[in-house]
Design an enzyme around this catalytic site. Structure first.
Site, PDB file in Angstrom:
ATOM      1  N   ALA A 160     -10.027 -25.933   9.755  1.00  0.00           N
ATOM      2  CA  ALA A 160     -11.259 -24.986   9.752  1.00  0.00           C
ATOM      3  C   ALA A 160     -11.190 -24.008  10.975  1.00  0.00           C
ATOM      4  O   ALA A 160     -12.135 -24.147  12.055  1.00  0.00           O
ATOM      5  CB  ALA A 160     -12.474 -25.925   9.629  1.00  0.00           C
ATOM      6  N   VAL A 161     -10.463 -22.912  11.065  1.00  0.00           N
ATOM      7  CA  VAL A 161     -10.008 -22.158  12.351  1.00  0.00           C
ATOM      8  C   VAL A 161     -10.763 -20.876  11.891  1.00  0.00           C
ATOM      9  O   VAL A 161     -10.509 -19.953  13.019  1.00  0.00           O
ATOM     10  CB  VAL A 161      -8.636 -22.057  12.697  1.00  0.00           C
ATOM     11  CG1 VAL A 161      -8.295 -23.436  13.245  1.00  0.00           C
ATOM     12  CG2 VAL A 161      -7.644 -21.525  11.582  1.00  0.00           C
ATOM     13  N   GLY A 176     -19.002 -16.957  -5.952  1.00  0.00           N
ATOM     14  CA  GLY A 176     -17.954 -16.530  -4.957  1.00  0.00           C
ATOM     15  C   GLY A 176     -17.885 -17.791  -4.008  1.00  0.00           C
ATOM     16  O   GLY A 176     -18.052 -19.249  -4.411  1.00  0.00           O
ATOM     17  N   HIS A 220     -51.142 -26.949  11.609  1.00  0.00           N
ATOM     18  CA  HIS A 220     -50.922 -28.013  12.329  1.00  0.00           C
ATOM     19  C   HIS A 220     -50.910 -29.357  11.380  1.00  0.00           C
ATOM     20  O   HIS A 220     -51.843 -29.715  10.487  1.00  0.00           O
ATOM     21  CB  HIS A 220     -51.952 -28.208  13.288  1.00  0.00           C
ATOM     22  CG  HIS A 220     -51.844 -29.727  14.126  1.00  0.00           C
ATOM     23  ND1 HIS A 220     -50.932 -29.516  15.262  1.00  0.00           N
ATOM     24  CD2 HIS A 220     -52.452 -30.751  14.239  1.00  0.00           C
ATOM     25  CE1 HIS A 220     -51.138 -30.843  15.855  1.00  0.00           C
ATOM     26  NE2 HIS A 220     -52.011 -31.447  15.113  1.00  0.00           N
ATOM     27  N   CYS A 271     -19.524 -18.751  -1.515  1.00  0.00           N
ATOM     28  CA  CYS A 271     -20.934 -19.353  -1.143  1.00  0.00           C
ATOM     29  C   CYS A 271     -21.399 -20.439  -2.050  1.00  0.00           C
ATOM     30  O   CYS A 271     -21.698 -21.438  -1.830  1.00  0.00           O
ATOM     31  CB  CYS A 271     -21.937 -18.235  -1.138  1.00  0.00           C
ATOM     32  SG  CYS A 271     -23.553 -18.917  -0.743  1.00  0.00           S
ATOM     33  N   ALA A 319     -23.362 -15.415   4.101  1.00  0.00           N
ATOM     34  CA  ALA A 319     -23.800 -14.713   2.883  1.00  0.00           C
ATOM     35  C   ALA A 319     -25.220 -13.915   2.752  1.00  0.00           C
ATOM     36  O   ALA A 319     -25.086 -12.885   2.183  1.00  0.00           O
ATOM     37  CB  ALA A 319     -24.211 -16.165   2.013  1.00  0.00           C
TER      38      ALA A 319
HETATM   39  C1  LIG Z   1     -17.557 -24.263   3.928  1.00  0.00           C
HETATM   40  C2  LIG Z   1     -18.401 -23.176   4.141  1.00  0.00           C
HETATM   41  C3  LIG Z   1     -19.789 -22.959   4.428  1.00  0.00           C
HETATM   42  C4  LIG Z   1     -20.351 -21.984   4.617  1.00  0.00           C
HETATM   43  N1  LIG Z   1     -21.719 -22.053   4.813  1.00  0.00           N
HETATM   44  C5  LIG Z   1     -22.476 -21.099   5.059  1.00  0.00           C
HETATM   45  C6  LIG Z   1     -23.783 -20.864   5.243  1.00  0.00           C
HETATM   46  O1  LIG Z   1     -24.547 -22.061   5.331  1.00  0.00           O
HETATM   47  N2  LIG Z   1     -24.615 -19.916   5.238  1.00  0.00           N
HETATM   48  C7  LIG Z   1     -24.111 -18.497   5.038  1.00  0.00           C
HETATM   49  O2  LIG Z   1     -24.561 -17.540   5.102  1.00  0.00           O
HETATM   50  N3  LIG Z   1     -22.698 -18.274   4.592  1.00  0.00           N
HETATM   51  C8  LIG Z   1     -21.756 -19.602   4.663  1.00  0.00           C
HETATM   52  N4  LIG Z   1     -20.523 -19.583   4.427  1.00  0.00           N
HETATM   53  C9  LIG Z   1     -19.930 -18.284   4.318  1.00  0.00           C
HETATM   54  C10 LIG Z   1     -20.252 -17.380   2.908  1.00  0.00           C
HETATM   55  O3  LIG Z   1     -19.824 -18.436   1.971  1.00  0.00           O
HETATM   56  C11 LIG Z   1     -19.478 -16.121   2.989  1.00  0.00           C
HETATM   57  O4  LIG Z   1     -20.164 -15.249   4.012  1.00  0.00           O
HETATM   58  C12 LIG Z   1     -20.022 -15.529   1.528  1.00  0.00           C
HETATM   59  O5  LIG Z   1     -19.406 -16.372   0.487  1.00  0.00           O
HETATM   60  C13 LIG Z   1     -19.307 -14.209   1.609  1.00  0.00           C
HETATM   61  O6  LIG Z   1     -19.868 -13.660   0.231  1.00  0.00           O
HETATM   62  P1  LIG Z   1     -18.796 -12.254  -0.226  1.00  0.00           P
HETATM   63  O7  LIG Z   1     -19.668 -11.908  -1.651  1.00  0.00           O
HETATM   64  O8  LIG Z   1     -18.602 -11.358   0.717  1.00  0.00           O
HETATM   65  O9  LIG Z   1     -17.481 -13.320  -0.734  1.00  0.00           O
HETATM   66  P2  LIG Z   1     -17.090 -14.440  -1.620  1.00  0.00           P
HETATM   67  O10 LIG Z   1     -18.261 -15.299  -1.612  1.00  0.00           O
HETATM   68  O11 LIG Z   1     -15.833 -14.952  -0.851  1.00  0.00           O
HETATM   69  O12 LIG Z   1     -16.807 -13.836  -3.072  1.00  0.00           O
HETATM   70  C14 LIG Z   1     -15.519 -13.189  -3.414  1.00  0.00           C
HETATM   71  C15 LIG Z   1     -15.449 -13.267  -4.601  1.00  0.00           C
HETATM   72  O13 LIG Z   1     -14.393 -12.310  -4.935  1.00  0.00           O
HETATM   73  C16 LIG Z   1     -13.604 -12.726  -6.071  1.00  0.00           C
HETATM   74  N5  LIG Z   1     -12.508 -11.842  -5.612  1.00  0.00           N
HETATM   75  C17 LIG Z   1     -11.534 -11.703  -4.759  1.00  0.00           C
HETATM   76  N6  LIG Z   1     -10.531 -10.959  -5.100  1.00  0.00           N
HETATM   77  C18 LIG Z   1     -11.038 -10.567  -6.158  1.00  0.00           C
HETATM   78  C19 LIG Z   1     -10.311  -9.237  -7.118  1.00  0.00           C
HETATM   79  N7  LIG Z   1      -9.137  -8.686  -6.873  1.00  0.00           N
HETATM   80  N8  LIG Z   1     -10.601  -9.341  -8.274  1.00  0.00           N
HETATM   81  C20 LIG Z   1     -11.714  -9.805  -8.805  1.00  0.00           C
HETATM   82  N9  LIG Z   1     -12.432 -10.832  -7.998  1.00  0.00           N
HETATM   83  C21 LIG Z   1     -11.876 -10.939  -6.724  1.00  0.00           C
HETATM   84  C22 LIG Z   1     -13.386 -14.172  -5.503  1.00  0.00           C
HETATM   85  O14 LIG Z   1     -12.895 -15.019  -6.760  1.00  0.00           O
HETATM   86  C23 LIG Z   1     -14.788 -14.596  -5.066  1.00  0.00           C
HETATM   87  O15 LIG Z   1     -15.333 -15.071  -6.208  1.00  0.00           O
HETATM   88  C24 LIG Z   1     -19.862 -20.557   4.302  1.00  0.00           C
HETATM   89  C25 LIG Z   1     -18.485 -20.763   4.053  1.00  0.00           C
HETATM   90  C26 LIG Z   1     -17.733 -21.834   3.918  1.00  0.00           C
HETATM   91  C27 LIG Z   1     -16.254 -21.716   3.403  1.00  0.00           C
END
Ligand SMILES: Cc1cc2nc3c(=O)[nH]c(=O)nc-3n(C[C@H](O)[C@H](O)[C@H](O)COP(=O)(O)OP(=O)(O)OC[C@H]3O[C@@H](n4cnc5c(N)ncnc54)[C@H](O)[C@@H]3O)c2cc1C
Length: 505
Positions: free
Chosen positions: A306-307, A45, A481, A47, A357
């Site tokens: 990045a909003v 995903g 320590h 992450c 994540a």
């Molecule tokens: C630049 C950046 C830095 C970050 N840093 C951190 C951090 O340091 N620590 C932290 O905790 N979080 C961080 N995050 C946030 C973190 O990446 C997300 O919270 C996390 O990835 C969410 O996990 P998820 O499983 O919900 O979704 P995602 O990781 O978004 O995964 C969802 C997956 O579903 C798939 N998908 C979507 N729709 C479909 C469909 N219809 N059929 C099949 N597959 C599908 C996508 O391809 C994707 O692979 C960061 C995010 C970004 C953008």
């Protein structure tokens, strides 16, 4: 079902292979359930592929270079060059290792992997569209479904991610050469982490933020040191301004963004080198507007938007389940990650804030265990959050103000890193550890850390909040320590007026 279709049956259909989805799938597999995990892209995903891991890899790579070039005081001097392309190759290697590992863990847990994009075609049926031409689609019948489709970056009017100089965080993490000038729209954690990366690489970074401060949502005394360090790195801040459009530097102000978009499309190829090519020789101008309607122009070679992020639920045909997301597109869930539809669960970013994540992973585990019949539930009182800027920020549980609002009579303990032997010996003394506890019983309610390794130190505070530990428990724990972790114990002692290495309040 499409006539002639062969339908696969599964106990648990997991849609999305990010931290929420793959964790749910592995746990369900471990519990002996028949699991099918559908992912349209690479497993891991946001992450693993374009979020947490790549951003932290580049923060650590550029941090190393920055430290090495700023260590004259330690007698370390010399010329150093950074090749971002090589660093990005290393980062991609880290990502590949992790995604390969997750693939193997899924396999070991007996998870069936299906490539494609899924949507719901009935209450107990989904259709998976396979990617390539002629690859068709197939139906999957399921007992339970776990929606883990994550989130995507929010686009703002006037800034299409299809336009070459306009980057989302994934684009920025894939650049192989730093742009000379970068405007970052949004001073949230993603904007600030990536500003840090590029400022360290020598990019002239300008941050524009609609609100009045960096890292909105974090207390001002945590955000201030981050702004100060970014300032020292040369990052320019413009608060109270909203980005309204961009145009090529040579283009007329009126309709410029449209011209730029057309040109971007025509080029037909993604440039990973926007600083030199994508924006043209003179670069672009990002136009911002303040509350009074006054406009400002910020020259750049690329603009990172990045909003924030929005959940991916609009492509799932949820109405076929009788399920409706809220106005923000999120799926409401109960304390077992269950949606309003009994046999459908939602985990990770689709299930709402905080979009982190580790929150998604915990929800994934719980959803799988609930489906397997285990008596478990979610508890959100101790969800840590970390920002990997310089210095790092990490928080968990309640702030002092939140504790007061919740009816506690809080006591607060603080320990500054400048009094820590370890912080001095690693040459990083900005910041502090703060603990918030219930004054009478001493239960640790929350904590905030800004400074070196804040993202690691918050784990101890998180455990304290989760376990209902008291200040006295933290004080009674002997800490190694010299370590930064001693600061947590000192903060607890300070809250009780018996700190040894700092003046008591
Ligand atoms: C630049 C950046 C830095 C970050 N840093 C951190 C951090 O340091 N620590 C932290 O905790 N979080 C961080 N995050 C946030 C973190 O990446 C997300 O919270 C996390 O990835 C969410 O996990 P998820 O499983 O919900 O979704 P995602 O990781 O978004 O995964 C969802 C997956 O579903 C798939 N998908 C979507 N729709 C479909 C469909 N219809 N059929 C099949 N597959 C599908 C996508 O391809 C994707 O692979 C960061 C995010 C970004 C953008």
């Amino acid at each position: 079902m499409v006539v002639g279709d062969i339908s696969t049956g599964t106990d648990v259909l997991v849609i999305g292979g990010g931290p929420g989805g793959y964790t749910a799938a592995i746990r369900a597999g471990q519990l002996g359930l028949d699991v099918t995990l559908v992912e349209r892209d690479v497993i891991g995903g946001t992450c693993l592929n374009r979020g947490c891991i790549p951003s932290k890899a580049l923060l650590s790579g550029t941090g190393l270079a920055h430290e090495a070039t700023h260590a004259a005081e330690l007698g370390i001097e010399g010329d150093l060059s950074v090749d971002l392309g090589t660093m990005v190759d290393w980062k991609d290697g880290v990502v590949d290792q992790l995604t390969g590992g997750v693939e193997q863990l899924c396999k070991a847990a007996g998870v069936k992997r299906m490539e494609g994009t899924a949507f719901f075609s009935g209450e107990h049926e989904a259709r998976v569209m396979h990617g390539g031409e002629g690859e068709g689609s197939e139906a999957v019948e399921f007992e339970h479904a776990i929606v883990a489709t994550g989130s995507r970056p929010i686009e703002i009017p006037g800034f299409s991610f299809d336009d070459e100089p306009v980057l989302d965080s994934a684009d920025a993490l894939a650049l192989r050469a730093p742009p000379e000038r970068l405007v970052v729209v949004g001073a949230g954690y993603i904007g600030m982490e990536l500003s840090t990366v590029f400022a360290r690489l020598g990019t002239e970074v300008t941050v524009v933020e609609m609100l009045d401060d960096v890292l909105p949502g974090f207390e001002a005394d945590l955000a201030r040191p981050v702004e100060k360090r970014a300032d020292e790195l040369g990052v320019e801040f413009h608060f109270g301004q909203a980005a309204s459009e961009w145009r090529h530097a040579g283009a007329a102000a009126d309709g410029g963004a449209e011209t730029a978009a057309d040109e971007g499309d025509e080029s037909g190829e993604a440039s990973d080198d926007v600083g030199q090519e994508g924006a043209g020789d003179d670069g672009v101008v990002v136009v911002t507007e303040d509350e009074e309607g006054e406009t400002y122009e910020h020259p750049a070679d690329a603009v990172l938007v990045a909003v924030g992020r929005e959940p991916v639920t609009d492509t799932l045909e949820l109405s076929n389940l009788g399920l409706e997301p809220d106005d923000g597109g999120f799926l409401a869930t109960d304390d077992q990650a269950r949606t309003a539809v009994e046999h459908v669960f939602a985990v990770g970013d689709v299930a709402g804030e905080p979009m982190l994540a580790h929150k998604g992973m915990m929800e994934g585990e719980v959803a799988a265990e609930v489906i397997a019949g285990e008596p478990v539930g979610l508890d959100y009182q101790a969800v840590p959050a970390a920002v990997f800027t310089d210095p790092e920020i990490a928080t968990v549980g309640m702030t002092e103000a939140e504790a007061e609002e919740a009816g506690f009579d809080p006591v607060v303990g603080r320990f500054p890193f400048r009094a820590s032997g370890r912080a001095l010996s690693v040459g990083d003394t900005d910041g502090f550890v703060r603990l918030v506890a219930d004054g009478e019983a001493g239960f640790v309610l929350g904590g905030q850390v800004v400074g070196p390794e804040a993202s690691e130190l918050i784990a101890e505070v998180t455990l304290a909040v989760e376990m209902g530990a008291r200040l006295e428990d933290v004080i009674a724990t002997i800490h190694t320590h010299p370590t930064l972790a001693e600061a947590v114990r000192e903060a607890a002692a300070n809250a009780r007026g018996k700190a040894i290495h700092t003046l008591n309040r």
